[in-house]
Design a protein around this motif. Structure first.
Motif, PDB file in Angstrom:
ATOM      1  N   ILE A  63      42.559  32.287  39.497  1.00 18.27           N
ATOM      2  CA  ILE A  63      42.374  33.561  40.194  1.00 18.27           C
ATOM      3  C   ILE A  63      42.935  33.391  41.601  1.00 18.27           C
ATOM      4  O   ILE A  63      42.457  32.557  42.373  1.00 18.27           O
ATOM      5  N   ALA A  64      43.984  34.145  41.907  1.00 20.88           N
ATOM      6  CA  ALA A  64      44.586  34.117  43.242  1.00 20.88           C
ATOM      7  C   ALA A  64      43.843  35.110  44.137  1.00 20.88           C
ATOM      8  O   ALA A  64      43.767  36.306  43.820  1.00 20.88           O
ATOM      9  N   VAL A  65      43.287  34.611  45.220  1.00 22.93           N
ATOM     10  CA  VAL A  65      42.522  35.436  46.155  1.00 22.93           C
ATOM     11  C   VAL A  65      43.428  35.793  47.333  1.00 22.93           C
ATOM     12  O   VAL A  65      43.947  34.914  48.019  1.00 22.93           O
ATOM     13  N   ASP A  66      43.613  37.079  47.557  1.00 21.06           N
ATOM     14  CA  ASP A  66      44.527  37.515  48.613  1.00 21.06           C
ATOM     15  C   ASP A  66      44.021  38.842  49.186  1.00 21.06           C
ATOM     16  O   ASP A  66      42.892  39.259  48.895  1.00 21.06           O
ATOM     17  N   THR A  67      44.855  39.482  49.972  1.00 16.73           N
ATOM     18  CA  THR A  67      44.545  40.818  50.486  1.00 16.73           C
ATOM     19  C   THR A  67      45.556  41.800  49.913  1.00 16.73           C
ATOM     20  O   THR A  67      46.594  41.411  49.372  1.00 16.73           O
ATOM     21  N   VAL A  68      45.264  43.092  50.045  1.00 18.37           N
ATOM     22  CA  VAL A  68      46.138  44.118  49.491  1.00 18.37           C
ATOM     23  C   VAL A  68      46.082  45.334  50.408  1.00 18.37           C
ATOM     24  O   VAL A  68      45.033  45.638  50.985  1.00 18.37           O
ATOM     25  N   ALA A  82      45.013  35.985  37.462  1.00 12.87           N
ATOM     26  CA  ALA A  82      44.642  37.302  37.966  1.00 12.87           C
ATOM     27  C   ALA A  82      44.809  37.310  39.470  1.00 12.87           C
ATOM     28  O   ALA A  82      44.652  36.272  40.131  1.00 12.87           O
ATOM     29  N   SER A  83      45.122  38.475  40.019  1.00 12.54           N
ATOM     30  CA  SER A  83      45.152  38.690  41.468  1.00 12.54           C
ATOM     31  C   SER A  83      43.897  39.459  41.861  1.00 12.54           C
ATOM     32  O   SER A  83      43.689  40.596  41.416  1.00 12.54           O
ATOM     33  N   PHE A  84      43.067  38.834  42.674  1.00 13.52           N
ATOM     34  CA  PHE A  84      41.827  39.444  43.149  1.00 13.52           C
ATOM     35  C   PHE A  84      41.997  39.607  44.652  1.00 13.52           C
ATOM     36  O   PHE A  84      42.200  38.619  45.370  1.00 13.52           O
ATOM     37  N   ALA A  85      41.933  40.843  45.142  1.00 17.55           N
ATOM     38  CA  ALA A  85      42.401  41.106  46.501  1.00 17.55           C
ATOM     39  C   ALA A  85      41.398  41.897  47.334  1.00 17.55           C
ATOM     40  O   ALA A  85      40.696  42.771  46.830  1.00 17.55           O
ATOM     41  N   ILE A  86      41.377  41.579  48.628  1.00 18.62           N
ATOM     42  CA  ILE A  86      40.527  42.252  49.602  1.00 18.62           C
ATOM     43  C   ILE A  86      41.331  43.370  50.251  1.00 18.62           C
ATOM     44  O   ILE A  86      42.376  43.114  50.858  1.00 18.62           O
TER      45      ILE A  86
END
Length: 374
Positions: free
Chosen positions: A235-240, A328-332
């Motif tokens: 799970i890639a944690v990033d911002t969006v 998966a891309s999980f983004a803030i």
């Protein structure tokens, strides 16, 4: 830990991480700060020669290995050349919007030497010049020195990184914070807090949290990290970017808001129909795990497709690592992407870390990564 305490701890950590300069290729100080946070709770912490950080926690029962990783770098600038009269030519590193550069204060190098990106006086500009956005190749940094020798005496040398001179500000509602490097020090904060919350090891499998280097200049570290860890899923944690401002009237184009939960990028990346691009698509098993935890904990999640923009995450590179890692891309969500005033809501970070903790502790034991399971 009680939610209010988690939020306060994460806010303090985020302020700490955003105070550090860590432009692509020189993330060392960010990685040091993260490693110090992770070591009390992890079984082992490693930093690769490239600059990728991993921290491992082995669970009490057999199960898959999950990698949950942010990226450690931020956009910024690189000193290109020191002129004899003391001005600095510079390059952009990462997607710095050109219309945000002129007249900005910057910090240069680890010593935070102050400078400004110079601008021709408005009184002397022609109407055409006033309407023109000038790129980095036409600009310079002024550090108030009259010679190259003076500049070097300040400790500045070619290759030094620079950033917009900005720190975190708390809005009238203290849940909202703004400043530079929220992308992706917010993600760094989430993965460090997750390791702390899972420190008792009461889960199946192995948790690896990480931070990749050089994401902003082409997701350089992600593929190497995927090869090194070879997890069962990532799970890639990033911002969006959020689409909840007046300049985004088409809600269907970017249908997410800050303060309404983290976002899952179901499909994202550049449009590949006419040229090579990058693309990421959430694996169905990871989607189910997030949906399960959203329902079980009563926490909101925003779902969207974001294809056709110059926007993606490390998830697009994990797909090429090993045999191809389910991802998966999980983004803030955050407003004002790649600016000195990126704005986010702390509740989205807390919701994300709670959901990720639930995935590690509740979903990891039974997750079915068979692509044909549906």
């Amino acid at each position: 830990m009680e939610r209010t305490a988690v939020k306060q701890e994460m806010k303090e950590m985020l302020c700490d991480f955003t105070s550090i300069i860590g432009v692509s290729g020189e993330e060392q100080d960010v990685v040091r700060a993260m490693a110090a946070r992770l070591k009390p709770y992890a079984d082992e912490v490693k930093v690769s020669t490239l600059g990728n950080l991993t921290a491992v926690k082995r669970g009490s029962r057999p199960g898959p290995t999950v990698l949950i990783a942010s990226h450690s770098d931020e956009i910024g600038f690189c000193v290109k050349y020191i002129y004899e009269d003391g001005f600095l030519a510079f390059d952009k590193l990462g997607g710095v919007p050109e219309n945000l550069m002129v007249g900005r204060k910057v910090w240069i190098g680890r010593n935070r030497v102050p400078g400004v990106i110079g601008a021709k006086p408005g009184h002397l500009m022609t109407p055409e010049e006033a309407r023109t956005v000038r790129g980095a190749k036409d600009l310079y940094i002024d550090v108030a020195c009259s010679s190259a020798g003076e500049v070097r005496a300040l400790g500045i040398r070619e290759g030094d990184r620079a950033v917009f001179a900005d720190t975190v500000s708390e809005m009238a509602n203290p849940d909202f914070l703004c400043g530079r490097a929220m992308d992706n020090r917010a993600g760094c904060t989430v993965v460090c807090e997750l390791m702390k919350l899972c420190a008792d090891g009461d889960f199946a499998g192995t948790l690896v949290v990480g931070a990749t280097c050089r994401e902003e200049v082409g997701m350089v570290g992600a593929r190497a990290l995927g090869h090194a860890v070879h997890p069962d899923y990532v799970i890639a944690v990033d911002t969006v970017p959020a689409g909840d401002t007046p300049d985004q009237p088409r809600r269907g184009l970017l249908p997410i808001s800050i303060g309404k939960g983290p976002a899952v990028l179901l499909a994202d990346g550049c449009d590949c129909s006419h040229q090579y691009g990058v693309f990421s698509s959430v694996h169905p098993a990871i989607r189910r795990a997030i949906e399960n935890q959203s329902a079980a904990q009563g926490l909101p999640v925003q779902w969207l497709s974001l294809v056709g923009f110059l926007s993606t995450t490390d998830a697009a590179e994990y797909a090429y690592a090993g045999d191809g890692i389910p991802q998966a891309s999980f983004a803030i969500p955050r407003r004002y992407s790649h600016s000195p005033v990126e704005l986010l809501n702390m509740n989205d970070l807390v919701d994300m870390v709670c959901l990720l903790q639930g995935i590690v502790e509740k979903e990891n034991e039974t997750i079915n990564l068979d692509f044909l399971a549906d």
